[in-house]
Design an enzyme around this catalytic site. Structure first.
Site, PDB file in Angstrom:
ATOM      1  N   GLU A  34       9.170  -8.499   4.658  1.00  0.00           N
ATOM      2  CA  GLU A  34       8.374  -8.195   3.466  1.00  0.00           C
ATOM      3  C   GLU A  34       9.063  -7.117   2.632  1.00  0.00           C
ATOM      4  O   GLU A  34       9.132  -7.210   1.415  1.00  0.00           O
ATOM      5  CB  GLU A  34       6.977  -7.725   3.903  1.00  0.00           C
ATOM      6  CG  GLU A  34       5.994  -7.502   2.765  1.00  0.00           C
ATOM      7  CD  GLU A  34       4.611  -7.079   3.260  1.00  0.00           C
ATOM      8  OE1 GLU A  34       4.450  -6.865   4.494  1.00  0.00           O
ATOM      9  OE2 GLU A  34       3.702  -6.946   2.424  1.00  0.00           O
TER      10      GLU A  34
ATOM     11  N   ASP B  50       0.486  -1.348  -4.029  1.00  0.00           N
ATOM     12  CA  ASP B  50      -0.794  -0.845  -3.544  1.00  0.00           C
ATOM     13  C   ASP B  50      -0.878   0.677  -3.376  1.00  0.00           C
ATOM     14  O   ASP B  50      -1.781   1.309  -3.877  1.00  0.00           O
ATOM     15  CB  ASP B  50      -1.140  -1.507  -2.206  1.00  0.00           C
ATOM     16  CG  ASP B  50      -1.105  -3.032  -2.295  1.00  0.00           C
ATOM     17  OD1 ASP B  50      -0.631  -3.574  -3.304  1.00  0.00           O
ATOM     18  OD2 ASP B  50      -1.563  -3.675  -1.339  1.00  0.00           O
TER      19      ASP B  50
HETATM   20  C1  GLC Z   1       0.628  -6.492  -0.775  1.00  0.00           C
HETATM   21  C2  GLC Z   1       1.595  -6.154  -1.898  1.00  0.00           C
HETATM   22  C3  GLC Z   1       1.337  -7.069  -3.066  1.00  0.00           C
HETATM   23  C4  GLC Z   1       1.440  -8.516  -2.623  1.00  0.00           C
HETATM   24  C5  GLC Z   1       0.565  -8.799  -1.382  1.00  0.00           C
HETATM   25  C6  GLC Z   1       0.847 -10.152  -0.756  1.00  0.00           C
HETATM   26  O1  GLC Z   1      -0.686  -6.253  -1.131  1.00  0.00           O
HETATM   27  O2  GLC Z   1       1.483  -4.822  -2.266  1.00  0.00           O
HETATM   28  O3  GLC Z   1       2.227  -6.818  -4.118  1.00  0.00           O
HETATM   29  O4  GLC Z   1       1.118  -9.383  -3.625  1.00  0.00           O
HETATM   30  O5  GLC Z   1       0.785  -7.831  -0.396  1.00  0.00           O
HETATM   31  O6  GLC Z   1       2.194 -10.260  -0.399  1.00  0.00           O
END
Ligand code: GLC
Length: 426
Positions: free
Chosen positions: A393, A169
């Site tokens: 995460e 992101d």
């Molecule tokens: C964030 C991450 C993305 C992922 C999402 C859900 O947006 O950057 O890669 O898919 O979270 O975990």
């Protein structure tokens, strides 16, 4: 003697079950309460280690959200949840009904296409149980890849229309492209992510305003790919999509082989992607980079996505010295951004932290190309991060601090499928 880590296998299985909402798995409760595209494919891979049937149903639920044009959305909003922003109403994809959107409420963009790669791996775990399910999924996977090649690959490499499409992101790769957007006309909104996680570990308000501006931009064009490609100020060709699609095409080709399907179209895609990847090569950084299709500039970003070239199937010698430098500087591999760069931030999401999913793909690719020492280092670091800090995460590459959400699905999945000693040689 190696420590007994089998209790972590049990914990990882527990997390997958905990986040299982019945046919699909959320990345983590609270922060991400829906089905995310590539998270879900990783979840399938994790389930395949102990429940192959459930692994297939994860992918089948993901593919049930496919649009008629072939796109598989980045989020499927199966059940409304007020704890997440932007929800289905903001994406307004119901207005894109002409594209076959709307069977499952969804976002209007996609994410790294790893589904075919993991369908192939799930099939290999139990070919007898998987043959029919692979056969049923094959046309949808073909359509998904065909859509990417038609709607995003005009430069050969695969481009994003929104930072969320790369799955990275707030990577510094798009800072210049994002800076060109003046986020005027963004309707007032309340972020939900910073209510779940320390804001220091998340994108900034400046980023968020632009994320929402780009969502409004797509919605105003009815999520029409051609209009967005022609008019959006944001269009960046980048390595995550390029290399995951290249790999997914190779894996789909293997699937085509066992199913007796035609391969010529897939071969054409692979050739185009290989040529396109060259446009991402940055001789100054010695790494694959992101290329801004509007300005014609490379970003100068050495990221963990740069090192997916081997996963993509390239025997890439040029990237080796840069990888060696990054491995030398980071205590824990692989940082999502070059620790020597002034923009490096060890806790802010895709601007420094280590992500297990990227590590798995990079390391498997490296091992396949004979770089087993580098692959083993990345795997050992990932295992140490999880063993010492849990199924977070993401993690600081400096000291392993767990960051973002906890009890995270894809971290549990890559543990079971790759990082755990019980995964054996992978
Ligand atoms: C964030 C991450 C993305 C992922 C999402 C859900 O947006 O950057 O890669 O898919 O979270 O975990």
């Amino acid at each position: 003697m190696t420590a007994d880590l089998s209790h972590l296998d049990g914990e990882a299985r527990r997390i997958l079950r905990l986040n299982d909402k019945g046919g699909y798995t959320v990345p983590t409760a609270g922060l991400y309460p829906y089905q995310w595209n590539w998270d879900s494919a990783f979840a399938g891979l994790g389930f395949a280690c102990f429940d192959v049937d459930r692994a297939w149903s994860e992918l089948e639920t993901l593919m049930s959200g496919q649009w008629e044009n072939g796109m598989v959305p980045h989020i499927l909003f199966h059940r409304p949840d007020p704890g997440y922003f932007p929800g289905a109403d903001i994406w307004g994809t119901q207005d894109a009904a002409g594209k076959g959107a709307g069977r499952v409420a969804s976002s209007g963009i996609s994410q790294p296409p790893v589904a075919a790669s993991f369908a192939w791996r799930i099939y290999q775990r139990d070919p007898e149980a998987g043959a029919e399910r692979l056969r049923r999924m094959f046309p949808g996977l073909m359509a998904f890849h065909r859509w990417f090649m038609a709607a995003r690959a005009e430069s050969g490499a695969v481009a994003i229309t929104h930072p969320w499409e790369a799955g990275r992101d707030n990577a510094p790769d798009w800072d210049a492209a994002m800076a060109r957007i003046s986020p005027e006309g963004v309707a007032p909104y309340t972020r939900r992510d910073t209510g779940h996680v320390n804001p220091r570990m998340r994108p900034t308000k400046e980023d968020y305003d632009r994320y929402i501006w780009l969502v409004q931009f797509g919605r105003e064009r009815g999520w029409d790919d051609a209009a967005i490609a022609a008019e959006s100020p944001f269009r960046v060709a980048e390595p995550t999509l390029t290399f995951t699609l290249m790999r997914a095409c190779r894996d789909l080709r293997l699937a085509a082989g066992v199913l007796g399907e035609e391969c010529a179209e897939i071969d054409g895609w692979i050739a185009r992607l290989e040529a396109g990847a060259e446009t991402l090569w940055n001789p100054e950084t010695g790494a694959y980079d992101s290329y801004d299709l509007r300005s014609g500039q490379l970003a100068g970003a050495v990221s963990n996505a740069s090192f997916l070239c081997w996963w993509g199937g390239l025997d890439d010698r040029r990237s080796r010295p840069t990888l060696a430098r990054i491995l030398d500087t980071a205590r824990f591999a692989l940082p999502s951004f070059d620790p020597a760069h002034p923009k490096f931030d060890p806790l802010r999401y895709w601007r420094g932290p280590v992500w297990g999913v990227m590590n798995m793909m990079a390391a498997i690719g490296l091992a396949e190309q004979g770089l087993s020492t580098e692959a083993a280092r990345i795997r050992a670091d990932t295992a140490a991060l999880i063993t010492e800090n849990g199924f977070a995460e993401y993690f600081s590459p400096e000291d392993g601090t767990p960051a973002g959400g906890a009890t995270f699905t894809w971290t549990a999945a890559i543990w079971l499928a790759w990082a755990s000693p019980s995964a054996g040689e992978v």
